[in-house]
Design a protein around this motif. Structure first.
Motif, PDB file in Angstrom:
ATOM      1  N   LEU A 103       7.949  78.540  38.244  1.00 23.83           N
ATOM      2  CA  LEU A 103       8.222  77.115  38.441  1.00 23.83           C
ATOM      3  C   LEU A 103       8.405  76.360  37.133  1.00 23.83           C
ATOM      4  O   LEU A 103       9.108  75.355  37.087  1.00 23.83           O
ATOM      5  CB  LEU A 103       7.097  76.457  39.253  1.00 23.83           C
ATOM      6  CG  LEU A 103       7.048  76.803  40.733  1.00 23.83           C
ATOM      7  CD1 LEU A 103       5.783  76.214  41.367  1.00 23.83           C
ATOM      8  CD2 LEU A 103       8.285  76.283  41.455  1.00 23.83           C
ATOM      9  N   ASP A 127       8.797  70.897  38.161  1.00 17.90           N
ATOM     10  CA  ASP A 127       9.842  71.913  38.107  1.00 17.90           C
ATOM     11  C   ASP A 127      11.151  71.287  37.626  1.00 17.90           C
ATOM     12  O   ASP A 127      11.219  70.085  37.346  1.00 17.90           O
ATOM     13  CB  ASP A 127       9.987  72.645  39.446  1.00 17.90           C
ATOM     14  CG  ASP A 127      10.621  71.815  40.550  1.00 17.90           C
ATOM     15  OD1 ASP A 127      11.066  70.662  40.313  1.00 17.90           O
ATOM     16  OD2 ASP A 127      10.670  72.310  41.690  1.00 17.90           O
ATOM     17  N   PHE A 133       4.154  70.163  40.988  1.00 19.36           N
ATOM     18  CA  PHE A 133       3.355  71.165  41.674  1.00 19.36           C
ATOM     19  C   PHE A 133       2.025  71.326  40.953  1.00 19.36           C
ATOM     20  O   PHE A 133       1.960  71.274  39.733  1.00 19.36           O
ATOM     21  CB  PHE A 133       4.054  72.533  41.681  1.00 19.36           C
ATOM     22  CG  PHE A 133       5.219  72.634  42.604  1.00 19.36           C
ATOM     23  CD1 PHE A 133       5.053  73.063  43.904  1.00 19.36           C
ATOM     24  CD2 PHE A 133       6.496  72.309  42.162  1.00 19.36           C
ATOM     25  CE1 PHE A 133       6.128  73.163  44.768  1.00 19.36           C
ATOM     26  CE2 PHE A 133       7.580  72.414  43.018  1.00 19.36           C
ATOM     27  CZ  PHE A 133       7.402  72.832  44.322  1.00 19.36           C
TER      28      PHE A 133
END
Length: 141
Positions: A103, A127, A133
């Motif tokens: 990622l 990302d 994330f």
């Protein structure tokens, strides 16, 4: 391999109010809550009295879905539009590392993948599409 994607709300000092709201509006159940004061102290980031009551991490159950939330850590920016992140919850440290490395390609690291007081392997990043994330490895028991 077991992996879950959990929505994670990042608030700006009003997590406790949000928790109460979601308990009423969504019939959410509070499973866990810890304030910054209850977390291990970090001498590099001393907390003023007014910040100690902020939520460091909370977990709600909404129907069959987990919902995590916290307040921003003092000194970190809070950007409207960035309040919702995706927390990848996984039990395997090696798989966490693989996902994190994949990622972060052409993305932006927010926090390097590392051991913390709450996870054997935790990190966060945006990302290449601008999606934030969090990689949260659950402790094996």
């Amino acid at each position: 391999m077991t992996m879950r994607l959990v929505p994670y709300l990042v608030m700006d000092g009003n997590s406790k109010e949000a928790i109460q709201f979601y308990e009423q509006a969504l019939d959410a159940k509070l499973l866990f809550m810890q304030t910054f004061e209850q977390m291990p102290e970090n001498p590099d980031f001393p907390l003023s009295a007014d910040l100690k009551d902020r939520v460091g991490h909370a977990m709600l159950k909404v129907g069959e879905t987990d919902l995590m939330l916290s307040d921003t850590f003092p000194g970190q920016p809070h950007q409207t539009g960035d309040q919702v992140t995706i927390c990848i919850v996984i039990k395997d440290k090696e798989k966490s590392k693989k996902i994190y490395e994949a990622l972060k390609q052409d993305g932006q690291v927010i926090m390097e993948l590392q051991e913390t007081h709450f996870s054997p392997s935790y990190g966060s990043l945006k990302d290449k599409f601008g999606i934030t994330f969090q990689i949260f490895t659950e402790e094996q028991r």
